[in-house]
Motif scaffolding. Structure first.
Motif, PDB file in Angstrom:
ATOM      1  N   ASP A  35      39.250  46.184  40.406  1.00 55.89           N
ATOM      2  CA  ASP A  35      38.322  45.646  41.230  1.00 55.89           C
ATOM      3  C   ASP A  35      38.121  44.780  41.664  1.00 55.89           C
ATOM      4  O   ASP A  35      38.296  43.992  43.287  1.00 55.89           O
ATOM      5  CB  ASP A  35      37.074  46.272  40.637  1.00 55.89           C
ATOM      6  N   TYR A  36      38.374  43.738  40.671  1.00 55.89           N
ATOM      7  CA  TYR A  36      37.859  42.067  41.215  1.00 55.89           C
ATOM      8  C   TYR A  36      39.263  41.561  41.771  1.00 55.89           C
ATOM      9  O   TYR A  36      39.374  41.547  43.284  1.00 55.89           O
ATOM     10  CB  TYR A  36      37.438  41.128  40.130  1.00 55.89           C
ATOM     11  N   LYS A  39      39.533  43.342  45.235  1.00 51.81           N
ATOM     12  CA  LYS A  39      38.903  42.420  46.612  1.00 51.81           C
ATOM     13  C   LYS A  39      38.969  41.786  46.519  1.00 51.81           C
ATOM     14  O   LYS A  39      39.012  41.025  48.074  1.00 51.81           O
ATOM     15  CB  LYS A  39      37.290  43.062  45.752  1.00 51.81           C
ATOM     16  N   GLU A  43      40.544  40.029  50.567  1.00 51.78           N
ATOM     17  CA  GLU A  43      39.630  39.310  51.166  1.00 51.78           C
ATOM     18  C   GLU A  43      40.703  37.669  51.208  1.00 51.78           C
ATOM     19  O   GLU A  43      40.336  37.551  52.344  1.00 51.78           O
ATOM     20  CB  GLU A  43      38.573  38.118  50.445  1.00 51.78           C
ATOM     21  N   LYS A 102      45.215  49.835  42.907  1.00 47.02           N
ATOM     22  CA  LYS A 102      44.725  47.656  42.297  1.00 47.02           C
ATOM     23  C   LYS A 102      45.141  47.196  41.552  1.00 47.02           C
ATOM     24  O   LYS A 102      45.455  46.080  41.573  1.00 47.02           O
ATOM     25  CB  LYS A 102      43.054  48.067  42.164  1.00 47.02           C
TER      26      LYS A 102
END
Length: 222
Positions: A35-36, A39, A43, A102
């Motif tokens: 997830d990190y 993300k 970005e 991911k």
């Protein structure tokens, strides 16, 4: 941020543990990492935000943004390598369809480590046969490896732009006659649809520049 627990796993590994079972607690920890990674990758995968542009100015913001993108990308790659070395390819069965993307995204962006991209590409090919990976992600990574190896691409997923701003396949295609059939087999949108979308997006992002050149609309494929 806590340091990764697998600090003793070398990043220049050959092969991986492809049979290790993942416990529920391990899966939860892995998904949290993914997830990190996803993300922060996204970005810095897009253009600098309006807020960053105002803060640093148009001339400086890209240098700052690209430097941050490089450092974030390297950090993400190292995390993915550690996960892959311990658990093997994290596909549908291991982390679910959304989370395997991911896992893949940082590999797709690991252009400074083509050997690692090739290794994951081989793993992806095997996992697709087991119905444990996305076919379109294989196509995207295969083309990325081809471009990074200065070769033509099969699927046409990697684009560049000609003088009038029209999207064209970077390095060209290995088989332009059958590219539509191949794209359909791997769950990709049609060539025309994809390339017109990319052309339009490129035009809108650079509209002021194109208008100065007398180009008033995107040059689409008919």
């Amino acid at each position: 941020m806590k340091k990764a627990l697998l600090i003793f796993i070398p990043l220049s590994f050959i092969g991986c543990n492809s049979t290790k079972k993942i416990s529920d607690s391990e899966r939860e920890r892995i998904v949290s990492q993914l997830d990190y990674i996803s993300k922060i990758d996204q970005e810095y995968a897009r253009i600098p935000s309006e807020e960053m542009t105002k803060k640093y100015g148009k001339d400086k913001v890209w240098k700052i943004f690209e430097a941050k993108r490089d450092s974030v990308g390297k950090e993400n790659q190292n995390k993915i390598k550690r996960l892959y070395a311990q658990y093997g390819f994290l596909g549908f069965k291991q982390v679910g369809k959304e989370n395997t993307t991911k896992f893949w995204i940082s590999v797709q962006h690991a252009d400074d480590d083509v050997d690692f991209q090739r290794e994951i590409l081989k793993a992806l090919k095997k996992e697709i046969k087991k119905n444990n990976a996305h076919r379109n992600e294989y196509a995207l990574l295969e083309d990325r490896v081809a471009i990074n190896s200065d070769q033509k691409q099969r699927f046409g997923t990697q684009v560049t732009y000609n003088k009038v701003g029209q999207a064209v396949p970077k390095n060209g295609l290995t088989d332009s006659v059958n590219v539509e059939k191949l794209r359909a087999e791997y769950g990709l949108p049609s060539f025309k649809e994809y390339y017109n979308f990319m052309t339009t997006s490129h035009f809108e992002m650079n509209k002021e520049l194109f208008l100065k050149k007398g180009i008033t609309e995107p040059k689409l494929y008919q």
